[in-house]
Design a protein around this motif. Structure first.
Motif, PDB file in Angstrom:
ATOM      1  N   PHE A 192       5.912  15.782  65.819  1.00  0.00           N
ATOM      2  CA  PHE A 192       6.525  15.417  64.548  1.00  0.00           C
ATOM      3  C   PHE A 192       6.565  16.588  63.546  1.00  0.00           C
ATOM      4  CE2 PHE A 192       5.965  11.426  66.556  1.00  0.00           C
ATOM      5  CZ  PHE A 192       7.083  10.717  66.145  1.00  0.00           C
ATOM      6  N   GLU A 210      10.186   9.102  72.415  1.00  0.00           N
ATOM      7  CA  GLU A 210      10.883   7.929  71.899  1.00  0.00           C
ATOM      8  C   GLU A 210      10.205   7.281  70.691  1.00  0.00           C
ATOM      9  OE1 GLU A 210      11.411   5.274  75.202  1.00  0.00           O
ATOM     10  OE2 GLU A 210      12.345   6.835  76.424  1.00  0.00           O
ATOM     11  N   GLU A 233      10.606  13.397  61.887  1.00  0.00           N
ATOM     12  CA  GLU A 233      11.285  12.852  63.064  1.00  0.00           C
ATOM     13  C   GLU A 233      10.749  13.522  64.311  1.00  0.00           C
ATOM     14  OE1 GLU A 233      15.519  12.769  62.869  1.00  0.00           O
ATOM     15  OE2 GLU A 233      15.529  12.085  60.795  1.00  0.00           O
ATOM     16  N   ASN A 287       8.691   6.689  66.889  1.00  0.00           N
ATOM     17  CA  ASN A 287       8.859   7.141  65.515  1.00  0.00           C
ATOM     18  C   ASN A 287       7.463   7.467  64.971  1.00  0.00           C
ATOM     19  OD1 ASN A 287       7.638   4.727  64.447  1.00  0.00           O
ATOM     20  ND2 ASN A 287       9.617   3.686  64.572  1.00  0.00           N
ATOM     21  N   VAL A 288       7.387   7.962  63.744  1.00  0.00           N
ATOM     22  CA  VAL A 288       6.103   8.418  63.206  1.00  0.00           C
ATOM     23  C   VAL A 288       5.094   7.266  63.113  1.00  0.00           C
ATOM     24  CG1 VAL A 288       6.660   8.230  60.745  1.00  0.00           C
ATOM     25  CG2 VAL A 288       5.012   9.941  61.524  1.00  0.00           C
ATOM     26  N   SER A 289       5.547   6.079  62.746  1.00  0.00           N
ATOM     27  CA  SER A 289       4.647   4.932  62.641  1.00  0.00           C
ATOM     28  C   SER A 289       4.083   4.539  64.015  1.00  0.00           C
ATOM     29  CB  SER A 289       5.386   3.752  62.006  1.00  0.00           C
ATOM     30  OG  SER A 289       4.523   2.654  61.861  1.00  0.00           O
ATOM     31  N   GLN A 290       4.940   4.537  65.026  1.00  0.00           N
ATOM     32  CA  GLN A 290       4.482   4.210  66.381  1.00  0.00           C
ATOM     33  C   GLN A 290       3.496   5.263  66.895  1.00  0.00           C
ATOM     34  OE1 GLN A 290       8.421   4.097  67.984  1.00  0.00           O
ATOM     35  NE2 GLN A 290       8.489   1.853  68.007  1.00  0.00           N
TER      36      GLN A 290
END
Length: 150
Positions: A148, A30, A25, A32-35
């Protein structure tokens, strides 16, 4: 100072990328890990000259870009939190799984071993030397991995 052009630094970054997962996280920001993975693959592809990017410095960049670059890469300090993102690198949705995104990013990082993009102009910082590109890219990658927790 660390640079993406150093083999040891690239290996360290790749090892950290491999530790990323869906449970990571953001500690700030703002995304997330994928973004974040999508953002970083777009950023590296842009620096490498993939997909025929158009390079042009903004007006504000012409006024403040060189000073901002010096502030970002002139020391060993990590990049500050909440630095504005270039509009074309903002991604709010992704359609790839994290494993595929990590593999894509790792492949791009490996390509910096043979970097040759003399046409690169940063949208804000302007024309940069290879040394500046190497430092900024390392710091950008490190910034998002620290974001992250890896």
């Amino acid at each position: 100072m660390k640079t993406i052009f150093d083999e040891t630094a690239r290996k360290e970054l790749i090892d950290r990328i491999e530790k990323l997962g869906v449970r990571n996280e953001a500690r700030w920001g703002e995304m997330n890990v994928s973004q974040m993975l999508k953002h970083c693959t777009l950023y590296d592809a842009w620096m490498l000259g993939k997909n025929n990017p158009r390079y042009k410095q903004t007006f504000l960049g012409r006024l403040f870009g060189k000073r901002a670059l010096k502030d970002m890469i002139g020391n060993e300090k990590p990049l500050k939190h909440h630095i504005p993102t270039l509009d074309f690198l903002k991604k709010t949705d992704t359609d790839e799984n994290i494993t595929a995104q990590k593999e894509k990013w790792i492949e791009l990082i490996k390509e910096f071993e043979h970097f040759s993009n003399p046409n690169f102009i940063h949208t804000f910082c302007g024309k940069m030397t290879k040394e500046q590109i190497g430092r900024l890219n390392y710091k950008h990658t490190d910034h998002h991995l620290r974001q992250f927790g890896v």
